[in-house]
Design a protein around this motif. Structure first.
Motif, short mmCIF file in Angstrom:
data_model
loop_
_atom_site.label_atom_id
_atom_site.label_comp_id
_atom_site.label_asym_id
_atom_site.label_seq_id
_atom_site.Cartn_x
_atom_site.Cartn_y
_atom_site.Cartn_z
N ARG A 61 -5.94 93.51 -111.08
CA ARG A 61 -6.62 94.38 -112.04
C ARG A 61 -6.56 94.16 -113.49
O ARG A 61 -7.44 94.21 -114.21
N ILE A 85 -9.36 93.25 -116.90
CA ILE A 85 -9.58 94.03 -118.12
C ILE A 85 -9.16 93.26 -119.24
O ILE A 85 -9.54 93.20 -120.49
N ARG A 144 -21.43 93.81 -123.70
CA ARG A 144 -21.66 94.21 -121.99
C ARG A 144 -22.65 95.44 -121.73
O ARG A 144 -23.41 95.51 -120.93
N GLU A 178 -19.79 98.73 -112.94
CA GLU A 178 -18.59 97.73 -112.52
C GLU A 178 -19.12 96.32 -112.07
O GLU A 178 -18.52 95.41 -111.93
N ASP A 193 -7.63 105.35 -117.96
CA ASP A 193 -8.35 104.84 -117.13
C ASP A 193 -7.68 103.70 -116.16
O ASP A 193 -8.34 103.89 -115.02
N LEU A 194 -6.68 103.10 -116.25
CA LEU A 194 -6.24 102.22 -115.31
C LEU A 194 -5.44 103.10 -114.47
O LEU A 194 -5.27 102.78 -113.27
N ILE A 195 -4.58 104.06 -114.82
CA ILE A 195 -3.95 104.87 -113.97
C ILE A 195 -4.84 105.51 -112.95
O ILE A 195 -4.46 105.88 -111.67
N GLY A 198 -7.58 104.43 -112.17
CA GLY A 198 -8.44 103.19 -111.34
C GLY A 198 -9.96 103.30 -111.55
O GLY A 198 -10.65 102.83 -110.72
N GLU A 211 -10.91 101.86 -114.66
CA GLU A 211 -10.95 100.80 -115.63
C GLU A 211 -12.38 100.03 -115.90
O GLU A 211 -12.79 99.47 -116.82
N ARG A 212 -12.88 99.72 -114.62
CA ARG A 212 -14.03 98.64 -114.64
C ARG A 212 -15.43 99.50 -114.90
O ARG A 212 -16.45 99.14 -114.96
N VAL A 263 -15.53 101.92 -117.40
CA VAL A 263 -15.83 102.45 -118.61
C VAL A 263 -16.97 101.59 -119.54
O VAL A 263 -16.89 100.33 -119.79
N GLY A 315 -3.77 102.09 -109.10
CA GLY A 315 -5.01 102.85 -109.70
C GLY A 315 -5.06 103.96 -108.97
O GLY A 315 -6.50 104.56 -109.02
#
Lengths: 81, 279
Positions: free
Chosen positions: A22, A26, A42, A58, B47-49, B51, B53-54, B56, B225
């Protein structure tokens, strides 16, 4: 993995390796090594694609990788079936 | 009218984001429409916690500056209905936050989006980000570790809560303050290595919302996440569930605060082993 789990043939993914994967995604996208226009780029690409097809955000990946003197801008879009 | 809750601490690394994620996921699971906002502009991590984050694209700062609307910036959680995340910006700094901007976004979330709860995940420190995260709050959850620097910083934050929030400045009904003690280890308290729950309560003098035990589940959850409260097999997940019940006014007994006594079998075996050695 414990011996018992290995004997039973269980293949559970270790939480730490999920975390590593993960983070790689990022950090590649927004990390200090990549230019700060990436998030905006993006966004613009997403907006452009959204005019034709609807895909989840995503599924669009924009990364810059450096290899020596060369930088490669890689755009990865997973289209829905 | 949505209740605005700030999760704050002064000190960093005590569990604000873990708590914000657990609290928002827990409230949404209970059926309340909940939004959790990351106020840590420049160092976003919620956002990471959570899950997401992708997912955003737009963030809190984009909304404040009118570059995106709230609909575009709010991320709907994929696991829990009623749960939305408003991420912080990663490229700006805390000066991009303004009192008017934050007020505007909170009003929209209350009036137009009709949230029941808005959880503000405060950054560490006492500067602009932390100040704005608490400014409009109705309730504050002060996350504290049983450790000297964390307790002192919590005391400092309590001072800010009672003097610099909107409720204080406009002499409204004071903000409700609750203590959430995290990373608690009853075993170490019994050995005299760690401040006890009573010590911390005694010093900070605010009502206790819950005690979250030191738990391996927290690191695992952040790796994956997933808010730790969704891991209901874990002690930390259960402790957060209890804390939310108390937050909602239910009377729930405090768990995970006493050192586990050895079971009868274990005690028998250990005495037998000792006897063997002595005979």
């Amino acid at each position: 993995m414990t011996l018992l789990a290995r004997l039973l043939g269980k293949t559970t993914v270790a939480p730490a390796s999920v975390a590593r994967d993960r983070l790689r995604v990022i950090v590649e996208q927004t990390g200090s090594a990549s230019p700060d226009y990436l998030p905006e780029l993006r966004r613009d690409i997403l907006d452009a694609i959204a005019r034709y097809i609807s895909i989840p955000s995503e599924d669009v990946n924009v990364t810059v990788t450096r290899d020596g003197n060369e930088a490669v801008l890689e755009l990865n879009v997973a289209l829905p079936e | 009218m949505a209740k605005i809750v700030v999760v704050t601490s002064g000190k960093g690394g005590v569990g604000k984001t873990t708590t914000s994620a657990a609290l928002s996921a827990g409230l949404a699971t209970r059926g309340y429409k909940t939004c959790v906002i990351d106020f840590d502009v420049g160092l976003r991590n919620l956002d990471l916690i959570m899950g997401c984050e992708r997912r955003v694209i737009y963030d809190f700062i984009n909304v404040i500056h009118g570059e995106a609307n709230l609909n575009q910036a709010l991320i709907k959680d994929k696991r829990i209905d009623n749960l939305y995340i408003l991420p912080a910006s990663q490229t700006r700094d805390k000066d991009a936050l303004t009192t008017e901007g934050v007020s505007k976004v909170l009003n929209l979330l209350q009036d137009k989006f009709e949230f029941d709860y808005i959880i503000c995940d405060s950054p560490a420190g006492i500067e602009k980000g932390a100040y704005l995260a608490m400014h409009f709050a109705d309730t504050a959850i002060v996350v504290t570790n049983p450790e000297v620097s964390s307790v002192r910083d919590s005391d400092r934050i309590l001072g800010m809560l009672s003097s610099r929030t909107q409720r204080a400045c406009e002499s409204l009904e004071p903000i409700k303050e609750f203590l959430l003690l995290t990373r608690y280890s009853p075993e170490r308290v019994e050995k005299g290595e760690m401040l006890s729950l009573d010590d911390v309560k005694d010093i900070l003098q605010i009502p206790l919302l819950g005690v979250i035990p030191e738990s391996r589940a927290v690191l695992k959850a952040s790796n994956m996440g997933v808010p730790v409260i969704l891991d209901q097999e874990s002690d930390a997940g259960q402790a957060y569930t209890d804390a939310i019940a108390r937050f909602l006014g239910e009377d729930t007994p405090m768990r995970f605060v006493d050192n586990k006594k050895k079971g009868l079998l274990k005690r028998l075996f250990s005495t037998r082993a000792k006897e063997k050695v002595t005979t």
